[in-house]
Scaffold this motif. Structure first.
Motif, PDB file in Angstrom:
ATOM      1  N   LEU A  87     -10.936  48.533  -4.132  1.00 52.99           N
ATOM      2  CA  LEU A  87     -11.030  47.494  -3.101  1.00 52.99           C
ATOM      3  C   LEU A  87     -10.206  46.384  -3.696  1.00 52.99           C
ATOM      4  N   PHE A  88      -9.252  45.969  -3.048  1.00 48.66           N
ATOM      5  CA  PHE A  88      -8.252  44.602  -3.398  1.00 48.66           C
ATOM      6  C   PHE A  88      -9.109  43.406  -2.784  1.00 48.66           C
ATOM      7  N   ILE A  89      -9.308  42.675  -3.615  1.00 44.19           N
ATOM      8  CA  ILE A  89      -9.948  41.312  -3.263  1.00 44.19           C
ATOM      9  C   ILE A  89      -8.979  40.200  -2.932  1.00 44.19           C
ATOM     10  N   ARG A  90      -7.811  40.677  -3.791  1.00 45.21           N
ATOM     11  CA  ARG A  90      -6.457  39.932  -3.532  1.00 45.21           C
ATOM     12  C   ARG A  90      -5.812  40.842  -4.177  1.00 45.21           C
ATOM     13  N   PRO A  91      -4.284  40.662  -3.725  1.00 45.11           N
ATOM     14  CA  PRO A  91      -3.361  41.447  -4.381  1.00 45.11           C
ATOM     15  C   PRO A  91      -3.226  41.627  -5.786  1.00 45.11           C
ATOM     16  N   ASP A  92      -3.989  40.550  -6.353  1.00 39.89           N
ATOM     17  CA  ASP A  92      -3.925  40.514  -8.019  1.00 39.89           C
ATOM     18  C   ASP A  92      -5.426  40.881  -8.593  1.00 39.89           C
ATOM     19  N   VAL A  93      -6.186  41.032  -7.676  1.00 37.40           N
ATOM     20  CA  VAL A  93      -7.756  41.159  -8.104  1.00 37.40           C
ATOM     21  C   VAL A  93      -8.329  42.455  -7.496  1.00 37.40           C
ATOM     22  N   ALA A  94      -8.895  43.480  -8.000  1.00 40.57           N
ATOM     23  CA  ALA A  94      -9.431  44.487  -7.511  1.00 40.57           C
ATOM     24  C   ALA A  94     -10.743  44.711  -8.320  1.00 40.57           C
ATOM     25  N   ALA A  95     -11.579  45.347  -7.341  1.00 40.09           N
ATOM     26  CA  ALA A  95     -12.866  46.084  -7.571  1.00 40.09           C
ATOM     27  C   ALA A  95     -12.751  47.588  -7.659  1.00 40.09           C
ATOM     28  N   VAL A  96     -12.786  48.204  -8.848  1.00 40.13           N
ATOM     29  CA  VAL A  96     -12.657  49.574  -8.767  1.00 40.13           C
ATOM     30  C   VAL A  96     -13.973  50.209  -9.313  1.00 40.13           C
ATOM     31  N   LYS A  97     -14.206  51.205  -8.544  1.00 38.28           N
ATOM     32  CA  LYS A  97     -15.479  52.168  -8.511  1.00 38.28           C
ATOM     33  C   LYS A  97     -15.152  53.286  -9.249  1.00 38.28           C
ATOM     34  N   VAL A  98     -15.810  53.986 -10.154  1.00 32.06           N
ATOM     35  CA  VAL A  98     -15.449  54.535 -11.370  1.00 32.06           C
ATOM     36  C   VAL A  98     -16.578  55.665 -11.379  1.00 32.06           C
ATOM     37  N   ARG A  99     -16.161  56.982 -11.217  1.00 26.36           N
ATOM     38  CA  ARG A  99     -17.078  58.022 -11.594  1.00 26.36           C
ATOM     39  C   ARG A  99     -17.128  58.403 -13.275  1.00 26.36           C
ATOM     40  N   GLN A 100     -18.032  58.302 -13.964  1.00 29.29           N
ATOM     41  CA  GLN A 100     -17.984  58.581 -15.372  1.00 29.29           C
ATOM     42  C   GLN A 100     -19.021  60.038 -15.712  1.00 29.29           C
ATOM     43  N   VAL A 101     -18.290  60.685 -16.303  1.00 28.81           N
ATOM     44  CA  VAL A 101     -19.357  61.871 -16.539  1.00 28.81           C
ATOM     45  C   VAL A 101     -19.117  62.223 -18.204  1.00 28.81           C
ATOM     46  N   TYR A 102     -20.197  62.059 -18.804  1.00 27.71           N
ATOM     47  CA  TYR A 102     -20.255  62.204 -20.234  1.00 27.71           C
ATOM     48  C   TYR A 102     -20.659  63.848 -20.384  1.00 27.71           C
ATOM     49  N   GLN A 103     -20.137  64.634 -21.205  1.00 29.75           N
ATOM     50  CA  GLN A 103     -20.398  66.073 -21.480  1.00 29.75           C
ATOM     51  C   GLN A 103     -20.878  66.173 -22.774  1.00 29.75           C
ATOM     52  N   THR A 104     -22.254  66.519 -22.816  1.00 34.92           N
ATOM     53  CA  THR A 104     -22.910  66.430 -24.127  1.00 34.92           C
ATOM     54  C   THR A 104     -23.586  67.942 -24.263  1.00 34.92           C
ATOM     55  N   ALA A 105     -24.110  68.133 -25.368  1.00 30.80           N
ATOM     56  CA  ALA A 105     -24.905  69.206 -25.649  1.00 30.80           C
ATOM     57  C   ALA A 105     -26.143  69.478 -24.602  1.00 30.80           C
ATOM     58  N   ASP A 106     -26.714  68.711 -24.234  1.00 30.50           N
ATOM     59  CA  ASP A 106     -27.774  68.272 -23.502  1.00 30.50           C
ATOM     60  C   ASP A 106     -27.298  68.553 -21.887  1.00 30.50           C
ATOM     61  N   GLY A 107     -26.083  68.448 -21.712  1.00 37.00           N
ATOM     62  CA  GLY A 107     -25.537  68.634 -20.265  1.00 37.00           C
ATOM     63  C   GLY A 107     -24.829  67.319 -19.970  1.00 37.00           C
ATOM     64  N   PRO A 108     -24.481  66.985 -18.647  1.00 39.45           N
ATOM     65  CA  PRO A 108     -23.840  66.046 -18.268  1.00 39.45           C
ATOM     66  C   PRO A 108     -24.453  65.027 -18.142  1.00 39.45           C
ATOM     67  N   ASP A 109     -24.043  63.583 -18.208  1.00 35.05           N
ATOM     68  CA  ASP A 109     -24.824  62.411 -18.004  1.00 35.05           C
ATOM     69  C   ASP A 109     -23.737  61.668 -17.077  1.00 35.05           C
TER      70      ASP A 109
END
Length: 138
Positions: A87-109
């Protein structure tokens, strides 16, 4: 309704690609335990709230914390980051939503960081970031 020219669309796409490169560098720095590479992505006055809720103010505090936890912190795990929305708040400022997945021995987080980024001197910088877990990944 606002219409964008082909040039505007091309510029916007280039900015999104540059933002994705910053996110890819976050992933690379974490997976390879490179705290200096990670810290170099932040503005000097940045704010970072870790996934554990620790609030860090300024690049120096972010650096101190990262140098304590990152070496050895990825042992037995890997992480991937995917930009889900910009989401560009202004041309030089953006809100960036990220999906993060940690893969561990216990499964994904799964996490869902929000990176507010600002473009300064031609570079996108992490400015205000919040790392949050996901209760139910749907």
């Amino acid at each position: 309704m606002i219409f964008m020219s082909a040039t505007d669309i091309s510029t916007r796409e280039a900015e999104i690609e540059a933002i994705k490169q910053v996110v890819a560098t976050v992933e690379h720095a974490q997976n390879n335990e490179l705290p200096d590479e990670f810290v170099g992505l932040f503005r000097a006055d940045a704010i970072w709230t870790t996934g554990g809720g620790k609030r860090l103010f300024g690049r120096e505090a972010i650096s101190t914390f990262t140098h304590q936890v990152l070496p050895g912190g990825m042992r037995g795990s890997t992480v991937t980051f995917e930009v889900e929305h910009v989401l560009f708040i202004r041309p030089d400022v953006a809100a960036v939503k990220v999906r993060q997945v940690y893969q561990t021995a216990d499964g994904p987080d799964v996490g869902t960081p929000l990176f507010v980024m600002a473009k300064e001197d031609g570079q996108w910088r992490l400015t205000a970031c919040q790392n949050t877990g996901v209760l139910d990944d749907e």
